[in-house]
Motif scaffolding. Structure first.
Motif, PDB file in Angstrom:
ATOM      1  N   GLU A  67     129.673  17.626  83.485  1.00 22.42           N
ATOM      2  CA  GLU A  67     130.866  17.759  82.651  1.00 22.42           C
ATOM      3  C   GLU A  67     131.889  18.761  83.202  1.00 22.42           C
ATOM      4  O   GLU A  67     133.044  18.741  82.792  1.00 22.42           O
ATOM      5  CB  GLU A  67     130.457  18.181  81.233  1.00 22.42           C
ATOM      6  N   ASP A  68     131.466  19.640  84.102  1.00 22.43           N
ATOM      7  CA  ASP A  68     132.366  20.661  84.649  1.00 22.43           C
ATOM      8  C   ASP A  68     132.250  20.656  86.170  1.00 22.43           C
ATOM      9  O   ASP A  68     131.333  21.241  86.737  1.00 22.43           O
ATOM     10  CB  ASP A  68     131.994  22.035  84.083  1.00 22.43           C
ATOM     11  N   GLU A  69     133.200  20.028  86.825  1.00 24.10           N
ATOM     12  CA  GLU A  69     133.120  19.869  88.277  1.00 24.10           C
ATOM     13  C   GLU A  69     133.370  21.174  89.030  1.00 24.10           C
ATOM     14  O   GLU A  69     133.129  21.248  90.231  1.00 24.10           O
ATOM     15  CB  GLU A  69     134.111  18.800  88.734  1.00 24.10           C
ATOM     16  N   ASN A  70     133.832  22.203  88.322  1.00 26.44           N
ATOM     17  CA  ASN A  70     134.071  23.498  88.960  1.00 26.44           C
ATOM     18  C   ASN A  70     133.007  24.530  88.592  1.00 26.44           C
ATOM     19  O   ASN A  70     133.189  25.724  88.808  1.00 26.44           O
ATOM     20  CB  ASN A  70     135.458  24.022  88.570  1.00 26.44           C
ATOM     21  N   LEU A  71     131.914  24.040  88.042  1.00 25.76           N
ATOM     22  CA  LEU A  71     130.798  24.909  87.681  1.00 25.76           C
ATOM     23  C   LEU A  71     129.778  24.975  88.813  1.00 25.76           C
ATOM     24  O   LEU A  71     129.410  23.954  89.395  1.00 25.76           O
ATOM     25  CB  LEU A  71     130.105  24.375  86.412  1.00 25.76           C
ATOM     26  N   GLN A  72     129.347  26.190  89.133  1.00 22.01           N
ATOM     27  CA  GLN A  72     128.251  26.414  90.073  1.00 22.01           C
ATOM     28  C   GLN A  72     127.094  27.041  89.283  1.00 22.01           C
ATOM     29  O   GLN A  72     127.332  27.910  88.435  1.00 22.01           O
ATOM     30  CB  GLN A  72     128.674  27.385  91.182  1.00 22.01           C
ATOM     31  N   VAL A  73     125.877  26.620  89.547  1.00 23.74           N
ATOM     32  CA  VAL A  73     124.710  27.159  88.847  1.00 23.74           C
ATOM     33  C   VAL A  73     123.732  27.762  89.835  1.00 23.74           C
ATOM     34  O   VAL A  73     123.427  27.160  90.864  1.00 23.74           O
ATOM     35  CB  VAL A  73     124.001  26.063  88.012  1.00 23.74           C
ATOM     36  N   VAL A  74     123.251  28.960  89.513  1.00 21.03           N
ATOM     37  CA  VAL A  74     122.136  29.548  90.241  1.00 21.03           C
ATOM     38  C   VAL A  74     120.939  29.450  89.311  1.00 21.03           C
ATOM     39  O   VAL A  74     120.888  30.118  88.271  1.00 21.03           O
ATOM     40  CB  VAL A  74     122.386  31.019  90.628  1.00 21.03           C
ATOM     41  N   LEU A  75     119.996  28.610  89.651  1.00 26.88           N
ATOM     42  CA  LEU A  75     118.839  28.367  88.801  1.00 26.88           C
ATOM     43  C   LEU A  75     117.740  29.361  89.166  1.00 26.88           C
ATOM     44  O   LEU A  75     117.293  29.420  90.311  1.00 26.88           O
ATOM     45  CB  LEU A  75     118.359  26.929  88.983  1.00 26.88           C
ATOM     46  N   VAL A  76     117.297  30.146  88.187  1.00 21.62           N
ATOM     47  CA  VAL A  76     116.342  31.217  88.428  1.00 21.62           C
ATOM     48  C   VAL A  76     114.983  30.865  87.834  1.00 21.62           C
ATOM     49  O   VAL A  76     114.877  30.548  86.647  1.00 21.62           O
ATOM     50  CB  VAL A  76     116.842  32.543  87.812  1.00 21.62           C
ATOM     51  N   GLY A  77     113.936  30.910  88.674  1.00 16.91           N
ATOM     52  CA  GLY A  77     112.599  30.602  88.185  1.00 16.91           C
ATOM     53  C   GLY A  77     111.612  30.427  89.324  1.00 16.91           C
ATOM     54  O   GLY A  77     111.926  30.742  90.490  1.00 16.91           O
ATOM     55  N   GLY A 106     115.256  29.798  71.067  1.00 17.58           N
ATOM     56  CA  GLY A 106     114.026  29.413  71.757  1.00 17.58           C
ATOM     57  C   GLY A 106     113.725  27.927  71.673  1.00 17.58           C
ATOM     58  O   GLY A 106     113.133  27.352  72.587  1.00 17.58           O
ATOM     59  N   SER A 107     114.148  27.292  70.590  1.00 20.15           N
ATOM     60  CA  SER A 107     113.885  25.860  70.408  1.00 20.15           C
ATOM     61  C   SER A 107     115.025  24.987  70.925  1.00 20.15           C
ATOM     62  O   SER A 107     115.106  23.803  70.584  1.00 20.15           O
ATOM     63  CB  SER A 107     113.652  25.563  68.921  1.00 20.15           C
ATOM     64  N   SER A 108     115.893  25.555  71.751  1.00 24.49           N
ATOM     65  CA  SER A 108     117.049  24.813  72.271  1.00 24.49           C
ATOM     66  C   SER A 108     116.645  23.512  72.947  1.00 24.49           C
ATOM     67  O   SER A 108     115.679  23.471  73.723  1.00 24.49           O
ATOM     68  CB  SER A 108     117.819  25.678  73.279  1.00 24.49           C
ATOM     69  N   ASN A 109     117.405  22.443  72.663  1.00 26.84           N
ATOM     70  CA  ASN A 109     117.216  21.186  73.381  1.00 26.84           C
ATOM     71  C   ASN A 109     118.188  21.156  74.559  1.00 26.84           C
ATOM     72  O   ASN A 109     118.920  22.111  74.806  1.00 26.84           O
ATOM     73  CB  ASN A 109     117.412  19.987  72.449  1.00 26.84           C
ATOM     74  N   ALA A 110     118.192  20.065  75.281  1.00 27.59           N
ATOM     75  CA  ALA A 110     119.038  19.971  76.479  1.00 27.59           C
ATOM     76  C   ALA A 110     120.514  20.106  76.142  1.00 27.59           C
ATOM     77  O   ALA A 110     121.284  20.703  76.898  1.00 27.59           O
ATOM     78  CB  ALA A 110     118.782  18.643  77.191  1.00 27.59           C
ATOM     79  N   ASP A 111     120.928  19.572  74.993  1.00 30.85           N
ATOM     80  CA  ASP A 111     122.328  19.659  74.589  1.00 30.85           C
ATOM     81  C   ASP A 111     122.722  21.105  74.317  1.00 30.85           C
ATOM     82  O   ASP A 111     123.820  21.548  74.694  1.00 30.85           O
ATOM     83  CB  ASP A 111     122.565  18.801  73.339  1.00 30.85           C
ATOM     84  N   ALA A 112     121.830  21.860  73.675  1.00 31.77           N
ATOM     85  CA  ALA A 112     122.105  23.270  73.402  1.00 31.77           C
ATOM     86  C   ALA A 112     122.170  24.071  74.701  1.00 31.77           C
ATOM     87  O   ALA A 112     122.996  24.978  74.846  1.00 31.77           O
ATOM     88  CB  ALA A 112     121.038  23.842  72.475  1.00 31.77           C
ATOM     89  N   ILE A 113     121.297  23.744  75.649  1.00 29.17           N
ATOM     90  CA  ILE A 113     121.315  24.417  76.956  1.00 29.17           C
ATOM     91  C   ILE A 113     122.650  24.154  77.652  1.00 29.17           C
ATOM     92  O   ILE A 113     123.303  25.073  78.166  1.00 29.17           O
ATOM     93  CB  ILE A 113     120.159  23.931  77.851  1.00 29.17           C
ATOM     94  N   LYS A 114     123.065  22.907  77.648  1.00 22.76           N
ATOM     95  CA  LYS A 114     124.347  22.536  78.262  1.00 22.76           C
ATOM     96  C   LYS A 114     125.488  23.319  77.625  1.00 22.76           C
ATOM     97  O   LYS A 114     126.330  23.896  78.326  1.00 22.76           O
ATOM     98  CB  LYS A 114     124.591  21.036  78.071  1.00 22.76           C
ATOM     99  N   ASN A 115     125.521  23.369  76.300  1.00 28.36           N
ATOM    100  CA  ASN A 115     126.597  24.062  75.603  1.00 28.36           C
ATOM    101  C   ASN A 115     126.542  25.578  75.823  1.00 28.36           C
ATOM    102  O   ASN A 115     127.583  26.242  75.855  1.00 28.36           O
ATOM    103  CB  ASN A 115     126.547  23.745  74.107  1.00 28.36           C
ATOM    104  N   GLY A 116     125.331  26.111  75.991  1.00 27.37           N
ATOM    105  CA  GLY A 116     125.199  27.532  76.290  1.00 27.37           C
ATOM    106  C   GLY A 116     125.772  27.879  77.662  1.00 27.37           C
ATOM    107  O   GLY A 116     126.415  28.916  77.834  1.00 27.37           O
ATOM    108  N   ASP A 157     117.426  19.492  82.342  1.00 28.86           N
ATOM    109  CA  ASP A 157     118.279  18.430  81.784  1.00 28.86           C
ATOM    110  C   ASP A 157     119.630  18.993  81.345  1.00 28.86           C
ATOM    111  O   ASP A 157     120.677  18.356  81.536  1.00 28.86           O
ATOM    112  CB  ASP A 157     117.589  17.774  80.586  1.00 28.86           C
ATOM    113  N   GLY A 158     119.610  20.182  80.749  1.00 30.39           N
ATOM    114  CA  GLY A 158     120.846  20.818  80.315  1.00 30.39           C
ATOM    115  C   GLY A 158     121.743  21.190  81.476  1.00 30.39           C
ATOM    116  O   GLY A 158     122.966  21.043  81.402  1.00 30.39           O
ATOM    117  N   VAL A 159     121.146  21.652  82.569  1.00 26.10           N
ATOM    118  CA  VAL A 159     121.912  21.998  83.768  1.00 26.10           C
ATOM    119  C   VAL A 159     122.569  20.751  84.361  1.00 26.10           C
ATOM    120  O   VAL A 159     123.743  20.773  84.746  1.00 26.10           O
ATOM    121  CB  VAL A 159     121.011  22.685  84.818  1.00 26.10           C
TER     122      VAL A 159
END
Length: 331
Positions: free
Chosen positions: A33-43, A299-309, A25-27
């Motif tokens: 919010e950032d159209e120039n952001l690329q994410v590599v999701l690891v898992g 560790g208890s980050s919610n989706a908003d904290a993940i986004k901001n991170g 959800d954070g991703v």
């Protein structure tokens, strides 16, 4: 690097108490919010591949192992070479990502980044930095746990790195830096504190002297420097005090009809106060001194904290914090 430039951040899909759902959800929110952001999701493949296939600007990096919160950090990093944290750091080292964000084991992230990404030349010890969400103004504190045992000269580098973060990422112009001590006078404290004072006075232009614990929440100084052991104790004390105080206030307001009506009357003010001291808006703690952006979320980050991170990680890249740290340390 301007905001219009593309930035690639590796994100640990399995980091945090509520992973992977809140991470995904954070991703989604960060990409929106950032159209120039690329994410590599690891898992794990069954988590990252379906997500990447249905979201633009997101690719998958499969990891077959996960480092748990209870595992010994350094041992886990050495043994679990195919874990999401180790692979995320490897992507940064190989230049496939410019930063790494995880809300997983702090110790494993520190070990993975230090060993996997490597230190900036001239940095003796990377430090973990935190933004203390004071209701007065944000305060940057370092070290908060990466280095329990320190030499005085380490603290001078912590001050240089934290001051750059305070100015470029938190937005504090000309930050005032102070050494946490048991008194404001130059001669106060242990032999270690006095030696650290001399180092900061000599090497840190924005150093203004000692501060005391009561100065932190009051935001009398912008950057507070200490060793990792003391910093971690201070941070946990502040977090515990804040939670206990808010629980006590809530209990008082809910005690009878009159207090409930009073709470309703000031609900907006209370919400504003709670938001001003909410650590989620800063996204996590940066590990300063490694060759790339590395942000460790709670560790208890919610989706908003993940986004901001994730946003904080990309901002560290765009503001060239690592380059500025390299210049400061070399001077």
């Amino acid at each position: 690097m301007p905001l219009t430039e593309n930035v690639t951040i590796a994100v640990d899909a399995m980091g945090g108490d509520n992973a992977p759902s809140v991470v995904l959800d954070g991703v989604v929110a960060a990409l929106a919010e950032d159209e120039n952001l690329q994410v590599v999701l690891v898992g794990p493949a069954d988590v990252v591949e379906p997500f990447a296939s249905t979201h633009n600007r997101c690719t998958a990096a499969v990891a077959t192992e996960v480092i748990g919160m209870a595992e010994h950090p350094a041992e886990a990093v050495r043994k679990k070479k195919d874990s999401s944290i180790v692979i995320g750091c490897k992507l940064v080292k190989e230049g496939k990502a410019q930063g790494f964000f995880s809300a997983g084991s702090t110790g494993a992230c520190l070990a993975g980044a230090t060993l996997g990404i490597g230190r900036i030349k001239g940095v003796s010890r990377p430090c973990l930095c935190s933004v203390i969400p004071s209701p007065v103004a944000p305060v940057v504190m370092a070290d908060i746990g990466a280095n329990a045992d320190c030499k005085p000269e380490y603290l001078a580098q912590f001050a240089q790195m934290a001051s750059i973060y305070a100015e470029k990422i938190v937005g504090i112009k000309s930050p005032k830096c102070a050494l946490l001590n048991i008194g404001e006078e130059d001669t106060k404290g242990s032999q270690f504190a006095q030696a650290a004072f001399a180092q900061l006075k000599e090497k840190v232009p924005n150093f203004v002297g000692n501060c005391e614990g009561r100065d932190i929440i009051a935001a009398n100084y912008d950057v507070v420097i200490t060793d990792g052991f003391t910093g971690n104790v201070v941070l946990k004390t502040i977090e515990g005090t804040s939670k206990t105080l808010f629980k006590s206030v809530k209990k008082v307001f809910l005690s009878n009809l009159a207090t409930k009506l009073g709470a309703l009357a000031i609900k907006g003010k209370l919400s504003k106060l709670a938001n001003s001291i909410n650590p989620d808006k800063f996204g996590g703690a940066p590990l300063l001194g490694v060759k790339g952006a590395c942000i460790v979320g709670h560790g208890s980050s919610n989706a908003d904290a993940i986004k901001n991170g994730i946003h904080a990680s990309s901002k560290v890249v765009r503001e060239d914090v690592c380059g500025l740290i390299s210049q400061a340390v070399s001077r």
